[in-house]
Design a protein around this motif. Structure first.
Motif, PDB file in Angstrom:
ATOM      1  N   TYR A  31      40.929  28.104  41.184  1.00 25.42           N
ATOM      2  CA  TYR A  31      39.475  28.251  40.992  1.00 25.42           C
ATOM      3  C   TYR A  31      39.034  27.299  39.904  1.00 25.42           C
ATOM      4  CZ  TYR A  31      39.515  32.668  43.623  1.00 25.42           C
ATOM      5  OH  TYR A  31      39.632  33.609  44.581  1.00 25.42           O
ATOM      6  N   ALA A  40      45.022  31.053  40.680  1.00 21.63           N
ATOM      7  CA  ALA A  40      45.112  32.470  41.059  1.00 21.63           C
ATOM      8  C   ALA A  40      46.346  32.711  41.915  1.00 21.63           C
ATOM      9  CB  ALA A  40      43.851  32.892  41.804  1.00 21.63           C
ATOM     10  N   SER A  60      46.007  43.831  37.272  1.00 22.35           N
ATOM     11  CA  SER A  60      44.682  43.263  37.513  1.00 22.35           C
ATOM     12  C   SER A  60      44.704  41.769  37.175  1.00 22.35           C
ATOM     13  CB  SER A  60      43.676  43.997  36.628  1.00 22.35           C
ATOM     14  OG  SER A  60      42.415  43.435  36.793  1.00 22.35           O
ATOM     15  N   GLY A  61      44.118  40.971  38.018  1.00 26.19           N
ATOM     16  CA  GLY A  61      44.068  39.526  37.775  1.00 26.19           C
ATOM     17  C   GLY A  61      45.289  38.809  38.275  1.00 26.19           C
ATOM     18  N   SER A  62      46.204  39.519  38.955  1.00 27.39           N
ATOM     19  CA  SER A  62      47.434  38.862  39.401  1.00 27.39           C
ATOM     20  C   SER A  62      47.225  38.066  40.686  1.00 27.39           C
ATOM     21  CB  SER A  62      48.524  39.914  39.616  1.00 27.39           C
ATOM     22  OG  SER A  62      48.077  40.889  40.536  1.00 27.39           O
ATOM     23  N   GLY A  63      46.073  38.207  41.307  1.00 28.99           N
ATOM     24  CA  GLY A  63      45.777  37.394  42.484  1.00 28.99           C
ATOM     25  C   GLY A  63      45.811  38.165  43.793  1.00 28.99           C
ATOM     26  N   LYS A  64      45.861  39.505  43.723  1.00 27.98           N
ATOM     27  CA  LYS A  64      45.955  40.319  44.951  1.00 27.98           C
ATOM     28  C   LYS A  64      44.764  40.079  45.869  1.00 27.98           C
ATOM     29  CE  LYS A  64      45.913  44.177  42.619  1.00 27.98           C
ATOM     30  NZ  LYS A  64      45.780  43.702  41.225  1.00 27.98           N
ATOM     31  N   SER A  65      43.561  40.192  45.293  1.00 31.23           N
ATOM     32  CA  SER A  65      42.366  40.024  46.121  1.00 31.23           C
ATOM     33  C   SER A  65      42.303  38.614  46.695  1.00 31.23           C
ATOM     34  CB  SER A  65      41.107  40.303  45.304  1.00 31.23           C
ATOM     35  OG  SER A  65      41.074  41.656  44.926  1.00 31.23           O
ATOM     36  N   THR A  66      42.628  37.644  45.844  1.00 26.93           N
ATOM     37  CA  THR A  66      42.592  36.265  46.303  1.00 26.93           C
ATOM     38  C   THR A  66      43.527  36.084  47.496  1.00 26.93           C
ATOM     39  OG1 THR A  66      42.144  35.572  44.039  1.00 26.93           O
ATOM     40  CG2 THR A  66      42.879  33.876  45.569  1.00 26.93           C
TER      41      THR A  66
END
Ligand code: ADP
Ligand code: MG
Lengths: 258, 852
Positions: A31, A40, A60-66
């Motif tokens: 990003y 990410a 959180s912030g580990s890139g799961k959603s990405t």
């Protein structure tokens, strides 16, 4: 009882393995640019086998959603490939992607994303009506029975509890019998008891309907129903476990600092 | 998906209704215009057919060329001997002759009875039982010698009773007649504000100054005789100054001027409906854009469920279609009510229109619906295109923004280009040689549309600085609420710009009109001051423009204290193949006018003689005339005469009382049946004194339709007509301002809705309801002021362009009025904010914070 399986080696990872509904190879996602750039995802390869519930966990912030967005074709990777149901999706244009979504992909969102002006039943059959198909009555009845909303068919989302709304969303994801369903923290907005019910519903979808599901979750209880758990940290898969217990998940997450 | 689109609309009833209202008003004006003009048209149509019902053929005087209306000239009357010859024809069953003209009834207050601009019809009635008589008796008896019958509504309004004496004036001085009966016209409910006065033939002939003459002969054939045969037979005996038509054709002929007026009125009103719709399309486009921005997540969810871009596009367009149908239908019926209201309004101000019930033509339905729907659809195109660019990922990402379209970076350039193109088209339309009227209008219309679009798009760039400057007072008056309002108005420049643009259009047009009016008034004043040398009074009709009988001027000339009377007659002649306004003056005018002579001098006015003429500079140039050149004139009676140019004058910017060609009154009177004066100017011993005024008034009492005025009064009188026209224009333009007001309401409601959580937060940290209301109000006023500033500036530019083209208007900026427009814009802002501000203040703090 847990078994840790090493991430696939580079040589194994070349081609998408047969039998996988979704495969990813060497995914990276950056990003922004320059000094403020965030990586990410930093090289992820995976296969999602048919008929299984794959859980993705990590701080959180580990890139799961990405990762999820890229697997589902909502976002494009900076590099790497994604194959869904045999189609490599990076070259697809908007209308091919639309077709792919209609035929192969279902979504379950954290905030349900129901259409407020439609009834529960209308929300459930919406993907079919969008695709211009006539819903099979028996199937819709069975589905609504399964999600436990037989007595709520004509209710609007605003007249349903959070758990009920998420059930509608699950029905909506299942209705077109997609090759795969992506769920990003489907219980993230629900209380503990309701979360348990939703997880159970997802489990039954896999067991009874042989539905393939990839789910991002923070629930350690999810481990009990997942066929496989992928642990993400800093944009890479650090661990992959089959048949892991809830307790082991908690320990694993602690180790990852989540 | 269809279901989705419809439910989406139903789910937002208030917002949909507010948005649709912008179109409702425009469509209502379209349909109201049609209903009104069709109804008037039909009522007049039946008046004209009724009045010719019994006539198989009508013989009338013939002028040498087609005459315009209202110049005080009509086809010459013919000798009444023709009537006996017609009666003697074998195929003729009956024939009656009549004369007619303007006949003023004098009210009890001594003033002429006039209802608005309606005519005062006077005519002879051969006999009550005549098949040609469209009137029926309500009370009393048909008129005999020195008697008169009048219409029911005039009798009622003026409290006239049978047997009393009424004073009537036509061409000569006032006459006393006895009221013998009250009549009613044919089948029409009301014939409008017209007054009717019927006389027997000899009385009418004397009133209208046509002894031994007739204007018309109505003919009925024996039964079974085909009209063509009757016409053929009549033609055989017709003298050359007469012509014959079938009754139907005559009715058509009678109605020609009226039809022209109605068709003008229709186009005129439709023009304003068009403006309102144009503004409405801005409002619709803007509201849809905002709604779509607010529905980003919903649309993105649909995309993740497999909806294609095309489906998204279709669902938005379908929504617009449904809204358009709804708005157009409501507008259609609102138009019916509007027409009804307009009839009442006209009635209330004394300008009663003939009314035979409302006419609802299929065309009205079709055009209104079509226009409403098409405008809504067109306005929805851009927002719908935007909606297709909503990416599916926006379903999961908070605050996902729409990717710009491929053309976004050309936006500024494109809008500048658009505006430039518009101005180019305007300039071309105004100044390019050889464009026909239609061409000029098309270029100007197209140009104006492009300019408005271009400026509307460009105004995005103007919003931040303007909001900063115009919002400054808000920060001083409104405290923190005002400061927030200023911030809010700059937050989404696109939205503020679109909202303000709707108002901009209305204000640009209002400014344009006021600039033109100011220019006309200024140049008119200057002209009068220049031309009017040393006359003390002008004699004009009560309405300031109708021609007045020559007898009035003759009577004035005999009034004590009067040194001389200068008359200006007006009529039409044909010269060089064209019908032109032709004026005539008597020698006395030489002492009263000061003209800018290019050739000759003021003495020319006194020495025109038998065959002298003077012409204006432009006419001389275009026809290659110089002193001594012959000008052949054909008069309405068919006579031709050569006149020789004795002088050439340059009319001042504001125009002059003279037509292109002016001859002597003596020559004019020789060729024109019953000449009339446009104005008379009076020079008196002692100048302007109360005694002189009293003397004039005493004389004019016999001519109730005339009045005397000093120069200043004369100017004021002439301008007052223009001012009422101006007021009508303002009222009609106010319509589009109202539409834009709804645009502001709409934007604010949507914005408040969008900022629910934020408003809740402000309330939670201690803002009072009052402050919230104030914040919304100030934002509204800032938006309105942005529209006003851009609109007024644009209006000034457009007016300057037009004035540069039109010779008779000078550039003058009505600063006072422009300030008033600015203040009006502030009021529009305050008014628009009432409802949204109340909604914002009513928000429940807790709920607002939880709002998702
Ligand atoms: N749209 C975006 N723009 C910039 N950075 C982003 C964006 N989305 C996610 N990130 C960053 O990428 C990283 C991974 O985010 P995400 O995939 O949302 O993690 P998770 O779902 O595991 O919490 C985070 O550092 C986050 O800040
Ligand atoms: Mg996440």
């Amino acid at each position: 009882m847990s078994e840790t399986v090493a991430a696939p080696t580079a040589s194994e990872a070349r081609a998408p393995s047969a039998g996988a509904v979704v495969s990813a190879r060497d995914l990276t996602r950056r990003y922004g640019e320059g000094d403020t750039a965030v990586d990410a995802l930093r090289g992820i390869s995976l296969d999602v086998p048919k008929g299984q519930l794959t859980a993705v966990m990590g701080p959180s912030g580990s890139g799961k959603s990405t990762l999820m967005h890229i697997l589902a074709g909502l976002d494009k990777p900076t590099s790497g490939e994604v194959t869904i149901a045999g189609t490599e999706i990076s070259k697809l244009n908007d209308s091919d992607l639309t077709k792919l979504r209609r035929e192969h992909i279902g979504f379950i969102f954290q905030f349900f994303n129901l259409l407020p002006m439609l009834t529960a039943e209308e929300n459930v059959v919406l993907p079919l009506s969008i695709a211009g198909e006539k819903p099979e009555k028996a199937w819709v009845d069975e589905l609504i029975e399964k999600i436990g909303l037989s007595d709520r068919r004509k209710h609007r989302p605003s007249e349903l509890s959070g758990g009920q709304q998420q059930r509608v969303a699950i029905g909506r994801a299942l209705v077109s019998r997609p090759s795969i369903i992506f769920a990003d923290e489907p219980t993230g907005n629900l209380d503990s008891k309701t979360s348990g019910e939703i997880l159970e519903l997802l489990n039954r979808s896999v067991q009874e309907l042989e539905q393939t599901i990839v789910m991002v979750t923070h629930e350690s209880r999810a481990a009990a129903i997942a066929d496989r758990v992928l642990f993400l940290a800093d944009g890479v898969i650090v661990r992959e476990s089959k048949d892991i217990s809830a307790q082991d998940v908690v320990t694993a997450m602690d180790e990852l600092g989540g | 998906m269809t279901k989705f689109a419809l439910r989406a609309l139903l789910g937002r009833k208030l917002r949909t209704a507010l948005t649709a209202f912008a179109i409702v008003l425009g469509v209502a004006t379209v349909s109201g215009t049609y209903v009104l003009t069709d109804s008037i048209d039909k009522a007049f149509g039946s008046i004209f057919t009724d009045s010719r019902k019994g006539s198989d053929a009508v013989i009338s005087g013939k002028s040498a060329f087609k005459l315009g209306d209202g110049m005080g000239v009509s086809a010459p009357a013919f000798d009444q001997g023709l009537l006996e010859k017609v009666r003697a024809l074998p195929e003729v069953a009956e024939a009656d002759g009549s004369v007619n003209g303007e006949a003023q009834l004098i009210g009890k207050d001594g003033k002429a009875i006039v209802y608005g601009g309606a005519p005062n019809l006077g005519f002879s009635i051969a006999r009550g039982a005549s098949p040609f008589n469209p009137l029926s008796l309500v009370a009393g008896s048909w008129p005999g010698k020195n008697e008169v019958v009048i219409d029911k509504s005039t009798a009622r309004k003026e409290h006239f009773t049978i047997g009393q004496n009424i004073r009537v004036q036509a061409v000569g001085p006032v006459q006393q007649l006895k009221l013998s009966g009250i009549v009613k016209f044919g089948s029409v409910g009301t014939i409008g504000g017209a007054t009717l006065a019927g006389f027997d033939l000899p009385t009418a002939q004397s009133l209208f100054g046509k002894p031994g003459k007739l204007d018309e002969i109505a003919v009925a054939s024996k039964s079974g005789v085909p009209t063509t045969r009757l016409l053929g037979q009549v033609r055989g005996i017709l003298p050359k100054d007469t012509e014959v038509r079938t009754g139907q054709a005559q009715a058509h002929e009678d109605g020609r001027d009226t039809n022209q007026f109605i068709s003008f009125l229709q186009k005129f009103l439709l023009g304003f409906a068009g403006v309102a719709l144009f503004v409405g399309s801005f409002v619709i486009a803007n509201s849809l854009s905002i709604t779509i921005a607010q529905r980003t997540r919903e649309l993105a969810t649909l995309r993740t469920l497999g909806a294609s871009r095309r489906q998204v596009l279709r669902s938005i367009i379908l929504e617009a279609l449904v809204m358009g149908i709804f708005a157009a239908t409501v507008g259609l019926f609102a138009g019916l009510a509007l027409a009804k209201g307009l009839f009442k309004l006209f009635d209330a101000v004394g300008f009663t229109l003939p009314n035979n019930g409302l006419t609802f033509e299929t065309r009205t339905v079709v055009v209104s619906l079509l226009v409403g729907i098409v405008v809504t659809l067109l306005a929805s195109l851009r927002p719908a295109m935007r909606a297709t660019r909503v990416p599916p990922i926006a379903a999961v990402r908070e605050g996902a923004t729409l990717p710009d379209s491929r053309f976004a970076r050309y936006r500024s350039t494109a809008s500048v280009l658009l505006a430039a193109l518009g101005f180019a088209a305007l300039l071309w339309g105004l100044f390019a040689p050889g464009l026909g009227t239609t061409g000029v209008l098309l270029f100007m219309l197209g140009g104006a549309l492009l300019v408005f679009f271009g400026i509307a798009l460009l105004s995005v760039k103007l919003v931040p600085p303007l909001a900063g400057a115009l919002g400054w007072p808000a920060t001083k008056i409104g405290g923190s609420a005002g400061a927030l309002a200023r911030e809010n108005s700059q937050r989404n420049p696109q939205r503020t710009a679109s909202t303000a643009s709707a108002l901009m259009i209305g204000l640009a047009l209002v400014t344009l009109v006021s600039m033109l009016a100011a220019g006309i008034i200024t140049s008119f004043k200057t002209s009068v001051v220049k031309i009017w040398k040393n006359a003390d009074y002008a004699i004009t009709a009560q309405n300031n423009f109708s021609p007045i009988p020559v007898a009035a001027a003759d009577a004035i000339a005999k009034t004590p204290g009067v040194i001389s009377v200068g008359n200006v007659r007006a009529g039409e002649t044909r010269a060089f193949g064209k019908t032109i306004n032709t004026t005539a003056v008597n020698p006395a005018t030489t002492r009263m006018f000061s003209l800018d002579w290019k050739e000759g001098s003021g003495a020319v006015l006194a020495t025109l003689g038998e065959d002298g003429a003077f012409v204006d500079k432009g006419y001389a140039k275009s026809h290659g005339l110089e002193v001594g050149s012959p000008v052949p004139l054909t008069f309405p009676d068919g006579s031709k005469e050569l006149f020789y140019v004795k002088g050439i004058f340059a009319p001042p910017t504001g125009g002059s009382p003279f037509g292109p060609v002016t001859i002597s009154a003596a020559s004019f009177d020789r060729h024109v049946d019953r000449p009339q004066n446009l104005y008379s100017f009076v020079l008196m011993n002692g100048g302007q004194t109360t005694a002189n005024e009293a003397a004039l008034d005493r004389t004019l009492r016999s001519f109730p339709n005339t009045k005397a005025a000093t120069r200043q009064k004369f100017i004021d009188n002439q301008i007052s007509g223009l001012k009422s026209v101006l007021n009508i224009l303002y009222v009609l333009l106010a319509l589009s301002v109202v539409v834009s007001l709804f645009g502001i309401v709409n934007t604010l409601v949507l914005t408040v809705f969008e900022r629910t959580r934020e408003i809740g937060m402000l309330r939670a940290i201690g803002m009072t309801r009052r402050q919230i209301r104030r914040m919304v109000r100030h934002e509204s006023v800032i938006t309105a002021l942005i529209g006003a500033v851009i609109g007024i500036a644009l209006g000034i530019v457009l007016a300057a362009l037009l004035i540069a083209r039109v010779d008779f208007i000078v550039l003058s900026v009505p600063v006072g009025q422009l300030i008033i427009f600015g203040i009006a814009a502030i009021f529009v802002g305050i008014l628009a904010a009432i409802f949204p501000a109340r909604r914002a203040a009513r928000l429940n703090v807790l709920q607002a914070l939880q709002y998702e």
